[in-house]
Design a protein around this motif. Structure first.
Motif, short mmCIF file in Angstrom:
data_model
loop_
_atom_site.label_atom_id
_atom_site.label_comp_id
_atom_site.label_asym_id
_atom_site.label_seq_id
_atom_site.Cartn_x
_atom_site.Cartn_y
_atom_site.Cartn_z
N TYR A 272 0.98 -1.27 -0.03
CA TYR A 272 -0.11 -0.16 0.08
C TYR A 272 0.89 1.16 -0.01
CZ TYR A 272 -4.54 -2.34 0.65
OH TYR A 272 -5.55 -3.21 0.24
N ALA A 405 -4.38 0.56 6.61
CA ALA A 405 -4.00 1.02 5.52
C ALA A 405 -4.57 2.41 5.18
CB ALA A 405 -4.32 0.12 4.45
N PHE A 433 -6.96 1.98 -3.12
CA PHE A 433 -6.88 1.33 -1.76
C PHE A 433 -8.03 0.58 -1.30
CE2 PHE A 433 -3.76 5.21 -1.11
CZ PHE A 433 -2.60 4.58 -1.35
#
Length: 492
Positions: A272, A405, A433
Motif C-alpha cells: 500500500y 492502510a 486502496f
C-alpha cells in the motif's frame, strides 16, 4: 446546525428515551436543516416531510407506551439505490425516471422496524458508478468541507456522496450507503465521517439496485464509530430473499467499543506504499500505527503481493457484472421510454437517453470483456486474480487480526477537476486502496484520523477477517479517541 441536529444517534436516542424532546421535534429540526441547506449541498434528491413526520409521531407513541425500538425516532437519509415503498427510487439515473417501487428493501425495512424515521432519498453517482458523485442525473453533491481560505467547491467522494455529505452537514443523523469498490469508505474519508463496508453477505442486497452483484454490499455512514456500530446492528440480517446473505448471528457491535487492544496484531501491508503517495498520507498512516501501538496492539509488517493487480481486475469484473445487470433497463416494463420505429430502435433510444456517460462507458467495457474473443483473456484472468487477492488476505490473517492502510490517495478534490474529467483512468485510481476489500469480500472501515495542510479531512482504513466487524469497531474507536472527531465550518 440546531442543537437537536448536532446530537449523535447515541445522544439523541438517550434524550428521546428520557423524554427531553419528542421525535417529531427532532425530525422537524432536520427537515428545517435540509430546507435551508440542500440548495447549496444537493445531498437530497427527494425529501419526504409528510412521511417523516408521520413516522416520528408513531415513534413518540411507542416511546410513550414503553415500546421503543433501538433506533426509535432517529431520522435517517437513504441512498437512492435502496428501494423505498411508493417513494422515488432512481439510482440517480434518468433511465429510472418516475419509478416508485411497491416494495421496501430489506435493509431499510430493518431500520423502520427498529423505529428509524426516513427523511428522504440521497444523491449518488448514477447506478453507484463513480468516485466523486459527479455522474448523478441530479448534478454533483458539494462537500460540506472547504479548504482553508478557499471558496472552491469540492467533491464529497462517490458513489455515496449524498450520504456522506448529509451526515457531515447534519442533514440526517446517519445514512444508508453501499460499497462496490470503496463507495462507502472513500466518501466517509473525504467528509470526516465514519463508514463501514461490512463482509459480503452481512447485509441483504434484496431491494438494492444492482451494480456488480458479487461486489455490492450495504453499510452505514455515521458521525462517529459508535453511531456506525448502532446502525450496522440494525441494517444487518439474514434474508431468505437474498441467497448471498449469511445466517450468522449479528453481534452487539457497540459492546466492542472501549475494549482493550492488548494482544491484537495489526498488519501493515508494504504494497500500500505506492509510488507518488503524498507525504501527508504516509505521515497519517504512521500516526495511526503509533496510536494503535500505544493502545497495546502489536504491529506486524505483512505482504499482500497481488494488490497491484486489484484495480485493473476490479475494472474488468465490476463492468462485466454491470453490463449484465443493466440489460434490464430497456424501456419496456418501467422507467424511461423513448419511442422508436420498432422495439430494437426503442431499446437503443431509451438507453441512449437514459444512461449517463460513465454508465455507458462501463457497459461498453463490460460487454467487451465478456465477448467471445476476449472472455478468456480478460474476464477469466480477472477472476483468477480475484482468487489470489482473497488468498493473500487469508494468509495474512493467519498472522494478524486486522490490517491498517490508507483509504484515499488524497483529500477531496475540486468538482469538475479538469485532469480527472479528461482521464477516466485517473479517476479510477481514486479507488486504488479500496477495491481489494470488495474483491476479497472482507469488511473494511474508514475512520477520520486528521486534517491535511489545507484543513481537509483524511481517513484511515481498517480491514478485517470475514464477519469480524467488531474487531474493526474496537480498533477504530481507539483511533477516533486519539484523533478526535472533525466538523466542517458552516458556510451553507
Amino acid at each position: 446546525m440546531s442543537e437537536l441536529t448536532s446530537l449523535t444517534i447515541a445522544e439523541a436516542r438517550a434524550k428521546l428515551a428520557a423524554k427531553e424532546f419528542k421525535a417529531v421535534e427532532l425530525t422537524d429540526a432536520y427537515l428545517q436543516a435540509i430546507e435551508s441547506a440542500n440548495d447549496a449541498i444537493n445531498a437530497y434528491v427527494t425529501v419526504t416531510p409528510e412521511k417523516a413526520l408521520e413516522m416520528a409521531k408513531a415513534s413518540d407513541e411507542r416511546i410513550a407506551a414503553g415500546k421503543a425500538g433501538v433506533l426509535e425516532g432517529i431520522p435517517l437519509g437513504v441512498k437512492d439505490l435502496f428501494a423505498t415503498r411508493d417513494v422515488h427510487t432512481q439510482a440517480c439515473s434518468a433511465v429510472l425516471s418516475r419509478f416508485r417501487p411497491k416494495y421496501e428493501s430489506t435493509v431499510t425495512q430493518n431500520l423502520w422496524d427498529d423505529g428509524a424515521v426516513m427523511l428522504g432519498k440521497l444523491n449518488m453517482d448514477e447506478f453507484a458508478m463513480g468516485s466523486s458523485n459527479e455522474s448523478s442525473h441530479y448534478g454533483p453533491v458539494t462537500n460540506p468541507w472547504k479548504a482553508s481560505g478557499s471558496d472552491q467547491r469540492l467533491v464529497p467522494g462517490g458513489s455515496s456522496g449524498g450520504s456522506a455529505a448529509a451526515v457531515a452537514a447534519h442533514l440526517c443523523a446517519g445514512a444508508t450507503a453501499t460499497d462496490t469498490g470503496g463507495s462507502i469508505r472513500q466518501p466517509a474519508a473525504f467528509t470526516g465521517t465514519v463508514g463501514i463496508k461490512p463482509t459480503y453477505g452481512r447485509c441483504s442486497r434484496w431491494g438494492i439496485v444492482a451494480y456488480a452483484s458479487s461486489l455490492d454490499q450495504a453499510g452505514p455512514i455515521a458521525r462517529d464509530v459508535r453511531d456506525a456500530a448502532i446502525l450496522l446492528k440494525s441494517m444487518a440480517s439474514v434474508d431468505d430473499k437474498d441467497t448471498t446473505s449469511v445466517d450468522i448471528p449479528v453481534p452487539d457491535y457497540e459492546a466492542a467499543l472501549g475494549q482493550s487492544l492488548k494482544g491484537m496484531r495489526i498488519g501493515i501491508p508494504k504494497e500500500y506504499r505506492v509510488e507518488g503517495m503524498p507525504e501527508e498520507i504516509e505521515k497519517l498512516w504512521a500516526q495511526g500505527v503509533a496510536w494503535l501501538k500505544d493502545a497495546g496492539a502489536e504491529i506486524v509488517d505483512i505482504s499482500l503481493p497481488h494488490t497491484k493487480y486489484a484495480l485493473p481486475a476490479y475494472y474488468i469484473v465490476a463492468p462485466a457484472e454491470a453490463s449484465s445487470n443493466l440489460a434490464r433497463y430497456d424501456g419496456v416494463r418501467y422507467g424511461l421510454r423513448v419511442d422508436g420505429k420498432d422495439i430494437a430502435d426503442m431499446y437503443e433510444k431509451t438507453r441512449a437517453a437514459g444512461f449517463g456517460t460513465e454508465v455507458k462507458r462501463r457497459i461498453l467495457i463490460g460487454t467487451y470483456v465478456l465477448s467471445a474473443g476476449y472472455y478468456d483473456a480478460y474476464y477469466l484472468q480477472a477472476q483468477k486474480v480475484r482468487t489470489l487477492i482473497k488468498r493473500d488476505f487469508e494468509l495474512a490473517f493467519n498472522e494478524v487480526d486486522t490490517v491498517l492502510a490508507p483509504i484515499t490517495p488524497s483529500s477531496a478534490f475540486a468538482i469538475g477537476d479538469e485532469a480527472l474529467a479528461a482521464d477516466p483512468v485517473a479517476m479510477y485510481m481514486q479507488d486504488i486502496f479500496t477495491v481489494t476489500v470488495n474483491m476479497a469480500g472482507l469488511p473494511g472501515l474508514s475512520v477520520p484520523a486528521g486534517l491535511d495542510a489545507k484543513g481537509l479531512p483524511l481517513g484511515l482504513q481498517l480491514i478485517g477477517r470475514p464477519f469480524e466487524e467488531s474487531t474493526l469497531f474496537k480498533a477504530a474507536h481507539v483511533i477516533e479517541q486519539a484523533a478526535g472527531t472533525f466538523r466542517p465550518a458552516k458556510w451553507w
